[in-house]
Each structure stands twice: as C-alpha cells, then as structure tokens.
Design a protein around this motif. Structure first.
Motif, PDB file in Angstrom:
ATOM      1  N   ILE A   1       9.374  -4.182   1.795  1.00  0.00           N
ATOM      2  CA  ILE A   1       8.529  -3.463   1.025  1.00  0.00           C
ATOM      3  C   ILE A   1       9.692  -2.724  -0.175  1.00  0.00           C
ATOM      4  O   ILE A   1       9.164  -2.689  -1.472  1.00  0.00           O
ATOM      5  CB  ILE A   1       7.730  -2.367   1.876  1.00  0.00           C
ATOM      6  CG1 ILE A   1       6.850  -2.883   2.374  1.00  0.00           C
ATOM      7  CG2 ILE A   1       7.363  -1.178   0.877  1.00  0.00           C
ATOM      8  CD1 ILE A   1       6.060  -1.956   3.621  1.00  0.00           C
TER       9      ILE A   1
ATOM     10  N   LEU B   1      -1.029  -4.693   0.828  1.00  0.00           N
ATOM     11  CA  LEU B   1      -0.162  -3.674   1.046  1.00  0.00           C
ATOM     12  C   LEU B   1      -0.264  -2.372   0.619  1.00  0.00           C
ATOM     13  O   LEU B   1      -0.354  -2.206  -0.338  1.00  0.00           O
ATOM     14  CB  LEU B   1       1.250  -4.418   0.426  1.00  0.00           C
ATOM     15  CG  LEU B   1       2.580  -3.723   0.960  1.00  0.00           C
ATOM     16  CD1 LEU B   1       2.979  -3.644   2.395  1.00  0.00           C
ATOM     17  CD2 LEU B   1       3.651  -3.887  -0.225  1.00  0.00           C
TER      18      LEU B   1
ATOM     19  N   ILE C   1       6.999 -10.198   3.453  1.00  0.00           N
ATOM     20  CA  ILE C   1       5.454  -9.540   3.819  1.00  0.00           C
ATOM     21  C   ILE C   1       4.334 -10.390   3.931  1.00  0.00           C
ATOM     22  O   ILE C   1       3.704 -10.264   4.970  1.00  0.00           O
ATOM     23  CB  ILE C   1       5.419  -8.548   2.681  1.00  0.00           C
ATOM     24  CG1 ILE C   1       6.350  -7.366   2.482  1.00  0.00           C
ATOM     25  CG2 ILE C   1       3.871  -7.766   2.716  1.00  0.00           C
ATOM     26  CD1 ILE C   1       6.435  -6.704   1.239  1.00  0.00           C
TER      27      ILE C   1
ATOM     28  N   ILE D   1       1.351  -3.131   6.005  1.00  0.00           N
ATOM     29  CA  ILE D   1       0.243  -4.053   5.834  1.00  0.00           C
ATOM     30  C   ILE D   1      -1.122  -3.627   6.210  1.00  0.00           C
ATOM     31  O   ILE D   1      -1.293  -3.239   7.290  1.00  0.00           O
ATOM     32  CB  ILE D   1       0.599  -5.676   6.489  1.00  0.00           C
ATOM     33  CG1 ILE D   1       1.620  -6.336   5.759  1.00  0.00           C
ATOM     34  CG2 ILE D   1      -0.618  -6.589   6.230  1.00  0.00           C
ATOM     35  CD1 ILE D   1       2.338  -7.470   6.826  1.00  0.00           C
TER      36      ILE D   1
ATOM     37  N   GLU E   1       3.795   3.393   5.231  1.00  0.00           N
ATOM     38  CA  GLU E   1       3.677   2.050   4.291  1.00  0.00           C
ATOM     39  C   GLU E   1       3.487   0.949   5.190  1.00  0.00           C
ATOM     40  O   GLU E   1       4.199   0.597   6.053  1.00  0.00           O
ATOM     41  CB  GLU E   1       4.783   1.893   3.235  1.00  0.00           C
ATOM     42  CG  GLU E   1       4.910   3.050   2.308  1.00  0.00           C
ATOM     43  CD  GLU E   1       5.946   2.891   1.430  1.00  0.00           C
ATOM     44  OE1 GLU E   1       5.863   3.175   0.273  1.00  0.00           O
ATOM     45  OE2 GLU E   1       6.940   2.743   1.905  1.00  0.00           O
TER      46      GLU E   1
ATOM     47  N   MET F   1      -0.625 -10.916  -3.050  1.00  0.00           N
ATOM     48  CA  MET F   1      -0.541  -9.819  -2.589  1.00  0.00           C
ATOM     49  C   MET F   1      -1.392  -8.727  -3.424  1.00  0.00           C
ATOM     50  O   MET F   1      -1.271  -8.884  -4.759  1.00  0.00           O
ATOM     51  CB  MET F   1       1.027  -9.375  -2.417  1.00  0.00           C
ATOM     52  CG  MET F   1       1.206  -7.927  -2.005  1.00  0.00           C
ATOM     53  SD  MET F   1       2.998  -7.737  -1.594  1.00  0.00           S
ATOM     54  CE  MET F   1       3.375  -9.219  -0.666  1.00  0.00           C
TER      55      MET F   1
END
Length: 193
Positions: free
Chosen positions: A9, A63, A27, A129, A127, A104
């Motif tokens: 991230i 995300l 990710i 998914i 923070e 994303m």
C-alpha cells in the motif's frame, strides 16, 4: 494487516512507476487469494459464469486508504479522474490500471469521522482491501442465482446505483480463517457511442 500488504500500500505512492506496479500486483494477488476459493464454485454454474464473463472475468480490487494516503497515491499516479460516486455514498474513489489487466479502485471516506461504509472499515480494520469487484452482465440475475443456488444473500434487497453510472450489489461471504470478504458485482453503465 500483514506487513507485506502494508508495504505494498505504501508503494502505491512511490514516484517510481515500477514500484507502483509491483505494489499493485502484490495487492491484487492478496485480493485474489481472499476471494478465489469463495468464488471458484460460481464458475461451475454455466449461467452465473456467463454473467461474470466466463473464462475471462474482470476483477478489480477495492483498496480503502486514509485521506492522506489517498492524496499521495492520486498524485503519484498522475492525478487520474475521480469516479462519480452517488452523493449518498461515503466514498471518494479513482481507478488505477496496470499491465496484465490489473485493476484497482482506490477509495477513501468523504468523512473519516462519519458512519459511512469506508469510514467504518478504516476505523475497524485500517487500510486494506475493502472489497473485490467483479464485472457482471446482469446484476439482478446474478443476485438471484447466488441466492437460490449458492445460498449467498445480497446486502441490498435491490440493485443500486454505483460509481460512474454502474448498477451494483454487494455480498459478504466467508473467506479464509473465518474472515469475511465483501464482493461487489457491478454492471457497467450503458455506452452511448
């Protein structure tokens, strides 16, 4: 959140495009690992598989990040267009696309102190998914199949408006280690060209 995901991230706000691409790949792989075993049986149903684009499903990782990180990633990515999110939803978002078909949605809360879905996620889990999204040809029909054949109920009783004119519904399903994962089915807005 595990250290590898946190590092990935952070890498999305790197000035180096290669670092951002490697981070996005990590990710995306993490998101796939969360959902693959849950959604795998869905492709065994011919009707549902066709609605989810068969052997070529389009999957996007959603995300959720803090407003500060959101700004950093947005700037590092060249200021991509913000999605048009319905006013009643607690989200600001933009899309990122990477080589190999990786997509994303980067999301943050309009009101981090508020009670919206993204704000709640960030308060509870930090923070990470927040959702996995699948493009779908007919969300209403897919919702019906998921309920009747897989005993997976939608969060909303009716398909609702999503970002950029999409039609969406959400499904909270059990993932690995008793965790839950939020799956969004989205039907793209009709094209006018």
């Amino acid at each position: 959140m595990n250290e590898l995901l946190q590092h990935a991230i952070e890498g999305l706000s790197s000035p180096e495009s290669e670092t951002r691409a490697v981070s996005a790949t990590e990710i995306y792989k993490t998101g796939r690992a969360l959902v693959d075993h849950v959604a795998y049986p869905w492709w065994g149903d011919e009707d549902l598989a066709a609605l989810l684009n068969g052997n070529e499903p389009k999957m996007t990782v959603g995300l959720a990040v803090t407003p500060e990180r959101f700004k950093e990633i947005h700037e590092a990515s060249g200021l991509p267009r913000f999605s048009e999110v319905p006013p009643d939803q607690d989200a600001v978002e933009f899309e990122l696309h990477f080589p190999g078909g990786l997509s994303m949605d980067v999301l943050t809360s309009k009101d981090p102190a508020g009670g919206g879905a993204i704000a709640k996620f960030l308060k509870k889990l930090g923070e990470g998914i927040q959702q996995i999204e699948y493009e779908c040809r007919d969300v209403d029909r897919a919702t019906q199949i998921l309920k009747t054949k897989f005993n997976v109920a939608a969060i909303y009783p009716e398909t609702r408006s999503g970002a950029d004119g999409t039609r969406v519904n959400f499904f909270l399903v059990s993932a690995t280690d008793s965790a839950k994962v939020l799956i969004e089915l989205y039907e793209p807005a009709p094209r006018l060209d």
